[in-house]
Design an enzyme around this catalytic site. Sequence first.
Site, PDB file in Angstrom:
ATOM      1  N   PRO A 299      -1.444  -2.693 -10.587  1.00 53.48           N
ATOM      2  CA  PRO A 299      -0.106  -3.278 -10.604  1.00 53.48           C
ATOM      3  C   PRO A 299      -0.129  -4.704 -11.176  1.00 53.48           C
ATOM      4  CG  PRO A 299      -0.764  -2.620  -8.384  1.00 53.48           C
ATOM      5  CD  PRO A 299      -1.946  -2.449  -9.248  1.00 53.48           C
ATOM      6  N   GLY A 301       0.042  -8.702 -11.529  1.00 51.32           N
ATOM      7  CA  GLY A 301      -0.259  -9.830 -10.649  1.00 51.32           C
ATOM      8  C   GLY A 301      -1.449  -9.632  -9.742  1.00 51.32           C
ATOM      9  N   THR A 305      -5.773  -9.989 -15.882  1.00 55.96           N
ATOM     10  CA  THR A 305      -5.939 -10.927 -16.986  1.00 55.96           C
ATOM     11  C   THR A 305      -6.899 -12.037 -16.602  1.00 55.96           C
ATOM     12  OG1 THR A 305      -3.633 -10.510 -17.409  1.00 55.96           O
ATOM     13  CG2 THR A 305      -4.653 -12.250 -18.683  1.00 55.96           C
ATOM     14  N   SER A 666       3.960  14.296  -4.512  1.00 53.24           N
ATOM     15  CA  SER A 666       3.513  13.820  -3.210  1.00 53.24           C
ATOM     16  C   SER A 666       4.631  13.705  -2.180  1.00 53.24           C
ATOM     17  CB  SER A 666       2.808  12.478  -3.357  1.00 53.24           C
ATOM     18  OG  SER A 666       3.736  11.503  -3.729  1.00 53.24           O
ATOM     19  N   LYS A 709      -0.453   3.348  -1.253  1.00 53.63           N
ATOM     20  CA  LYS A 709       0.574   3.858  -0.348  1.00 53.63           C
ATOM     21  C   LYS A 709       0.344   3.346   1.061  1.00 53.63           C
ATOM     22  CE  LYS A 709       1.558   8.085  -2.897  1.00 53.63           C
ATOM     23  NZ  LYS A 709       1.301   9.515  -2.974  1.00 53.63           N
TER      24      LYS A 709
END
Length: 775
Positions: A299, A301, A305, A666, A709
């Site tokens: 995801p 943030g 990088t 799911s 999750k």
Amino acid sequence: RIGTAALAVQVVGSNWPKPHYTLLVTGLCRFQILQLLKEKPYPVAEVEQLDRLEQFTNQHKSEEELGELSEQFYKYAVQLVEMLDMSVPAVAKLRRLLDNLPREALPDILTSIIRTSNQEKLQILDAVRLEERFKMTIPLLVRQIEGLKLLQKTRKPKQDDDKRVVAIRPNRRISHIPSTTEDEEEEDDHDDVVMLEKKIRTSSMSEQALKVCLKEIKRLKKMPQSMPEYALTRNYLELMVELPWNKSTKDRLEIRAARILLDNDHYAMEKLKKRVLEYLAVRQLKNNLKGPILCFVGPPGVGKTSVGRSIAKTLGREFHRIALGGVCDQSDIRGHRRTYVGSMPGRIINGLKTVGVNNPVFLLDEVDKLGKSLQGDPAAALLEVLDPEQNHSFTDHYLNVAFDLSQVLFIATANTTATIPPALLDRMEIIQVPGYTQEEKIEIAHRHLIPKQLEQHGLTPQQIQIPQVTTLDIITRYTREAGVRSLDRKLGAICRAVAVKVAEGQHKETKPDRAEVGEGEDCKEHVTEDAKTESISDTADLALPPEMPILIDFHALKDILGPPMYEMEVSERLSQPGVAIGLAWTPLGGEIMFVEASRMDGEGQLTLTGQLGDVMKESAHLAISWLRSNAKRYQLTNASGSFDLLDNTDIHLHFPAGAVTKDGPSAGVTIVTCLASLFSGRLVCSDVAMTGEITLRGLVLPVGGIKDKVLAAHRAGLKRIIIPRRNEKDLEEIAVNVRQDLTFVMASCLDEVLNAAFDGGFAVKPRVERLNSKL
Ligand code: ADP
């Protein structure tokens, strides 16, 4: 204090895009300012006229006095004009003017025609005495004559050149000036080309490239500069010279140092760091780069990088980020052919030019967001770049010669592997970077983000203190994300607010009355904050660091960031049958999802809403079919008490949580639970979330993204999570403290799911009864 009066004859110009005007004036006479009357909006002055035109006719005396000087001047003027081509009408006219005009007017006129600087022109205008004017103009004439002689000596006079030498029209610039500058420019350019050639010969480019460059420079030499191709070719050659054909930085790789650096820069992400160290260790031992290309998937943030940047730092290499999001033209990667107008090299070659070495670390950011269009598929172009077997001779269309990319270390990042073209995915080794837990986020905030923000805002820990509970508040109530980017932004907002207070405090000279502040504010947080700012201002007055840092407590937080954006409302939402909490995976991390169902009279239709994909719709049908076939077993009935659940009944299933397209199998168990609750009229436990794929037989199959999750459920404050039994192994990745907070129920069939989802279990009717009913 001397000026020239003139009559404006013509004004040409416009105000757009920039004010630019050309003024045509007829000079009248010199004047002298006696007294300035006013300056604004424009200067008004009392003046005295210094010379007048009619004087010339009756000033024979002065002419005689100046006779010798004016005669000398006249001779030079004639000599100058005769050096020019008389066939040009303007020159012939000038010759006639020399004879017809009064001598006194000649210095002014000739000065404006010959090559003089503005300074010299002004000097002539300033010279009030005629004698002075003659004296000053003669050297200028002589200079011009000498210049012309030289010019005629060096090359054959051409008509064109003569034309350029003199211009009669007063509103045009004297055009022989550009003529000489053009000459200079030409020479300059020629020098440049020679320089360029020298650079090409001395550069360390490949043999093939050198051959092409020398051919091009040969063409360039023959080309007139005005040709558009001249600039193109020159740009090309300059790029070729600038490219780091053979220039590289020296790797300084030491695994122990790399480990320390990675650990210092990044908290947590153990799996990623471990894999990166392995990768670097192999590089150290094998000393070549032929290996898989790392691709960090996770995801936004979560530090993908920034790990890339750390890798470059540990290797001592240059770092360059190439953003690929939205790139849908293959020439973005591979450049345009030089035949196109505005052609340029692709991003890879451009990046190499920017870093100036041939072994940088290139971070290909967002490879999952490459587009496709009529202009070709950029992913296909990337294949060539990333394939270690091919990229030693990568050919950019613009360069048209091969460039060796084999020394470049490529690292890719993506949010999801689903949209990466399979061929590209095949070239890369995927390393999943999952989201962080709350505890990890708190640590990251206190070790990295807060110190960084304080530094950026010029604050010190003596001025602001953010306790861990506050960070937890920010994490749970103001952000809902897998990474730490918006946490970082919130911390930035707090630092800004505190910076204002501190800056105000430092400039406050008088001490505000504490009692007054206390009365004026009705919120408690204001009082505490202001009181603290005061203490800062007190000490700041004494030019000492403030003793009391501003403490960011929950009240201050509310004041700065506004009311909390996310509240935990889980238990409230499950107050009626037909709602269950599912767990979804999105590229932004895990999310909890409320599945709602309702029934109404109808003809057995199923309505699904909430932007669903096909797989999800199938899951819904599966769930209903399974429940219908097991209705008797579970004593599920429709509104009229029939075991045929869809008899005279319509079902509506809704998947809220934003207008995000949801797809994937799911949600199966969630839909079953939700419908079971609807048809049994019982409430699903408010603290249970679930995930799992179902089959018609009632089995629960494993699903992906368990860690994300589970973290989402933990974030949302849920206590129990039902997951497929075959996903049990995935729990190992989850931090112990998160696991301790949660109870996991492993389910291999739907019976187990339903039993765990309802308080007191979900009773199955004894099999005997069912057999009886069959008889
Ligand atoms: P991504 O590329 O995954 O979208 P970034 O690398 O831009 O995210 O990270 C965003 C910010 O979060 C950076 O300032 C980075 O320093 C910080 N960050 C993320 N993860 C960590 C970590 N584990 N430790 C320290 N800082 C982190």
